[in-house]
Enzyme design. Structure first.
Site, mmCIF file in Angstrom:
data_model
loop_
_atom_site.group_PDB
_atom_site.id
_atom_site.type_symbol
_atom_site.label_atom_id
_atom_site.label_comp_id
_atom_site.label_asym_id
_atom_site.label_seq_id
_atom_site.Cartn_x
_atom_site.Cartn_y
_atom_site.Cartn_z
ATOM 1 N N ASP A 1 3.586 4.156 -8.214
ATOM 2 C CA ASP A 1 3.725 3.628 -6.852
ATOM 3 C C ASP A 1 5.125 3.889 -6.312
ATOM 4 O OD1 ASP A 1 1.151 2.758 -6.916
ATOM 5 O OD2 ASP A 1 1.602 0.624 -7.093
ATOM 6 N N TYR B 1 -1.036 2.521 1.604
ATOM 7 C CA TYR B 1 -0.443 1.697 0.544
ATOM 8 C C TYR B 1 -0.285 0.240 0.981
ATOM 9 C CZ TYR B 1 2.830 0.478 -3.214
ATOM 10 O OH TYR B 1 3.436 -0.112 -4.302
ATOM 11 N N GLU C 1 0.294 5.598 -12.008
ATOM 12 C CA GLU C 1 0.405 4.189 -12.426
ATOM 13 C C GLU C 1 -0.925 3.634 -12.925
ATOM 14 O OE1 GLU C 1 2.269 0.056 -10.627
ATOM 15 O OE2 GLU C 1 3.133 1.989 -10.100
#
Length: 732
Positions: free
Chosen positions: A104, A309, A8
């Site tokens: 992601d 994350y 990403e």
């Protein structure tokens, strides 16, 4: 054949490429023997603007609404078109046999990659990398356990449904409002209910009438007692006459203890962080905005790789993470955490259902430290603060419960009941992590008047009579609900149940399951957008809605103001992701709903009036400018949405007034900027800089941190004075 990996962001692509041995750089890609790694820049592809479907939509006119394209088109975002071309070229290389999606791991991440593949027209086999951190270990394990890309087809369908629904409702609603009332007005299923919540709170504050209340306290030797109403169990009364009568009867009386109750109690550590909880507490503790906290977290995740994350809505970890806890403790057990982590390393890890639960882990587990080696001196001051919050919370859940003995005493005097409370700490437990400070309830703002304050209590027995040394009549006034801050607004967006009108059980359950208004990934951006579009403004730390927002709420359809709409959408999107509802059925309902809101706006009878017009004229179109307050600045903006002219008049700075020590605003006047304070103090920028230089303020925070680090380093090194140096050369 090689595999093409699509990440990403560039930073994540570099990490993946390093682990995979793809080190050869070649204009937008990193290539190795078996892998080619490329990246998006967030979204490279998006839904087309209305004018891409029909030239008639170039003009904003009510007659062209609603806009309901038969099929939604995808377009390459102009600013990132070059990178899209690079990715497309790689997709159609003859030596590329499969695509590995490494964006992601979530709904939006899936959309980023799948839209690129769809726009490019690529139909090669796909696999999915699904990981919660970007450490070397996590990447290796992820590539060893790649998923079939088509396992996530339903997640992609849910992402497309969300994007198209927001386009249909947002674009049509915004155009209808703007055309109808000739003003820059926008609406959406998340931003409009968020504004409605703030408006409702302001209405509650406006209507609030404070009431005076009274309490009675008395003192005996070593103990302070508080009167309690026997019927209501409240520590206050609204009758002054009653309070004075009780106080009068106490003057010639003694206090007799009627009960002494001791209970062993324990408190567990607060839960691990999800993004929203971290944003709220960072705002309360350090004043960081939701967007700032997310950006800091993103750096700690992507650049430093020391936290997992960030965009997670879970406060739990799965059982699969438990075996890695010791490794994570070893990584973060440095500096101020060495002793705390060391105590846990020397014994078996104790886990429980308060933070380990597979059923309560969604796409990602809670935010915790990674197994990556940590270098605190490479972090900024802000990064250190957020890292500290996450590490201490991670350590806290691994420590045992805090244990204490709660002592509650009751006594009688003049027929009235009095109470006293105390607490004896038996074991600090997890509170050791916070060095004695109870960090478990930052947002708890319960009135002190509604509960007893703990005090150190001597040993007492039932039946003991005590002499009353002093009696006091205490007064206070009830307080209105507090205005929203970013911290409390985030909490309300996450759990907007109390702002619902219907209180329908199914809707309440839905909001609880779907996480309220917006998602952990979008709430910060929604708040920033509302500031940027001048729907709300900050006064100190408090959020106020503007006149523009108040008028907008009078004009938008009623449904769009309710949290129930978002709850309904999110539940259906969740069902699409699980394969229980068809994407087409959901979008058919959305198209019908779009027609309804456009018709409602068209037939509306309200009016919109700019009450912030100035006498200054726009230099581009000649219309009068509007005075608006941005998040940290005051601006003049053109009332014509097509013109778009903006001019910053002043901005809030961190410079402090030398007289009252409040923050000053910097105004752009003439050739040189001027600092202006609320107290009336003014100072030109050059004079301010000269004064600060004279005061010795040329030393910045970074200089101070470097100096402290050198001092710490020297303190840890052996003494090396002149005498020691002379002896060091002698060989015995």
């Amino acid at each position: 054949m090689k595999s093409l990996v699509i990440a990403e962001k560039l930073s994540v692509a570099r990490d993946i490429a390093r682990v995979l041995g793809a080190n050869q750089k070649n204009g937008g890609i990193l290539e190795g023997k078996n892998y080619v790694v490329t990246w998006a820049l967030g979204h490279l592809v998006t839904l087309a603007d209305p004018e891409e479907y029909d030239r008639k939509y170039e003009k904003w006119e009510m007659a062209t609404l609603p806009m309901l394209p038969k099929e939604m088109k995808l377009v390459v975002i102009r600013q990132t078109g070059r990178q899209f071309s690079v990715v497309k070229t790689q997709l159609f290389r003859k030596d590329i046999g499969e695509i590995i999606i490494a964006t992601d791991a979530g709904r939006e991440g899936e959309l980023v990659a799948r839209w690129i593949l769809e726009k490019a027209g690529c139909h090669k086999p796909i696999k999915r990398l699904w990981i919660s951190s970007v450490t070397d270990k996590a990447i290796k394990e992820g590539f060893a356990n790649l998923k079939d890309g088509h396992d996530y087809d339903n997640l992609y369908r849910a992402a497309v449904a969300r994007a198209e629904a927001d386009w249909l409702v947002g674009m049509n609603g915004t155009r209808a409002l703007t055309c109808k009332y000739n003003a820059q007005l926008s609406c959406g299923r998340v931003q409009t209910p968020t504004l409605a919540m703030i408006a409702k709170r302001e209405e509650e504050i406006r209507k609030f009438v404070p009431k005076e209340y009274y309490g009675i306290s008395l003192e005996t030797q070593d103990v302070k007692w508080t009167w309690r109403d026997e019927k209501t169990k409240s520590f206050r009364t609204f009758s002054r006459e009653r309070a004075e009568q009780i106080k009068g009867r106490l003057e010639n009386d003694a206090l007799e203890i009627t009960s002494v109750e001791k209970k062993a109690k324990k408190t567990m550590a607060p839960g691990l962080y999800d993004l929203t909880t971290l944003q709220r507490e960072a705002n309360l503790k350090y004043g960081f905005s939701a967007k700032e906290t997310l950006n800091i977290m993103q750096r700690l995740y992507e650049n430093h790789k020391v936290l997992t994350y960030p965009r997670t809505d879970s406060r739990y970890i799965g059982k699969d993470i438990v075996p890695t806890i010791k490794e994570r403790l070893k990584a973060c057990g440095i500096g101020p955490y060495r002793k705390l982590a060391g105590a846990l390393m020397n014994k078996p890890v104790q886990v429980n259902g308060s933070f380990v639960d597979d059923k309560r882990v969604s796409d990602h587990h809670a935010i915790i430290p990674t197994e990556q080696f940590v270098q605190l001196d490479h972090m900024t001051n802000e990064e250190r603060k957020i890292y500290d919050m996450v590490v201490r919370r991670f350590l806290a859940v691994l420590y045992p419960a805090s244990q204490y003995e709660q002592v509650t005493m009751e006594a009688k005097a003049a027929g009235e009941t009095f109470a006293a409370s105390g607490k004896v700490i038996k074991s600090m437990g997890w509170k050791e992590v916070y060095e004695g400070g109870a960090d478990d309830d930052l947002e708890d703002e319960a009135d002190d008047e509604k509960k007893l304050k703990d005090q150190r209590l001597p040993e007492m027995k039932t039946g003991t009579r005590l002499k009353i040394l002093k009696t006091s009549l205490n007064t206070g006034k009830t307080k209105p609900p507090a205005r929203f801050t970013e911290a409390t607004l985030l909490a309300a967006m996450e759990n907007p149940v109390k702002f619902m009108e219907t209180r329908d059980k199914e809707a309440v359950k839905t909001l609880g399951e779907t996480g309220g208004l917006g998602t952990v990934a979008t709430r910060a951006d929604i708040i920033e957008k509302l500031f940027h579009s001048f729907m709300m403004e900050k006064k100190g730390n408090e959020i106020h809605i503007t006149s523009k927002a108040k008028q907008l709420l009078e004009l938008v359809p009623e449904d769009l103001k309710k949290p129930e709409l978002t709850a309904d959408w999110e539940m259906k999107l969740s069902q699409i992701a699980k394969g229980r509802i068809r994407q087409g059925d959901f979008l058919h309902q959305i198209r019908d709903y779009t027609c309804e809101i456009v018709d409602e706006i068209k037939t509306g009878e309200g009016t919109f009036r700019h009450d912030n017009l100035t006498n200054k004229v726009c230099p581009q179109c000649g219309k009068k400018l509007l005075a608006v307050n941005g998040k940290n600045s005051k601006m003049l903006v053109c009332q014509d949405r097509e013109c778009g002219y903006r001019e910053t008049i002043s901005r809030t700075t961190n410079a402090r007034c030398p007289k009252c020590h409040k923050r000053m605003e910097m105004y752009v006047k003439g050739k040189e900027e001027t600092f202006v304070c609320q107290c009336g103090y003014k100072e030109k920028l050059s004079a301010f800089q000269a004064r600060r230089q004279k005061e010795g303020a040329g030393v910045g925070k970074r200089d101070v941190q470097n100096y402290l680090r050198r001092q710490q380093k020297e303190a840890n090194e052996p003494v090396n004075n002149a005498f020691a140096q002379a002896l060091s050369g002698i060989k015995l």
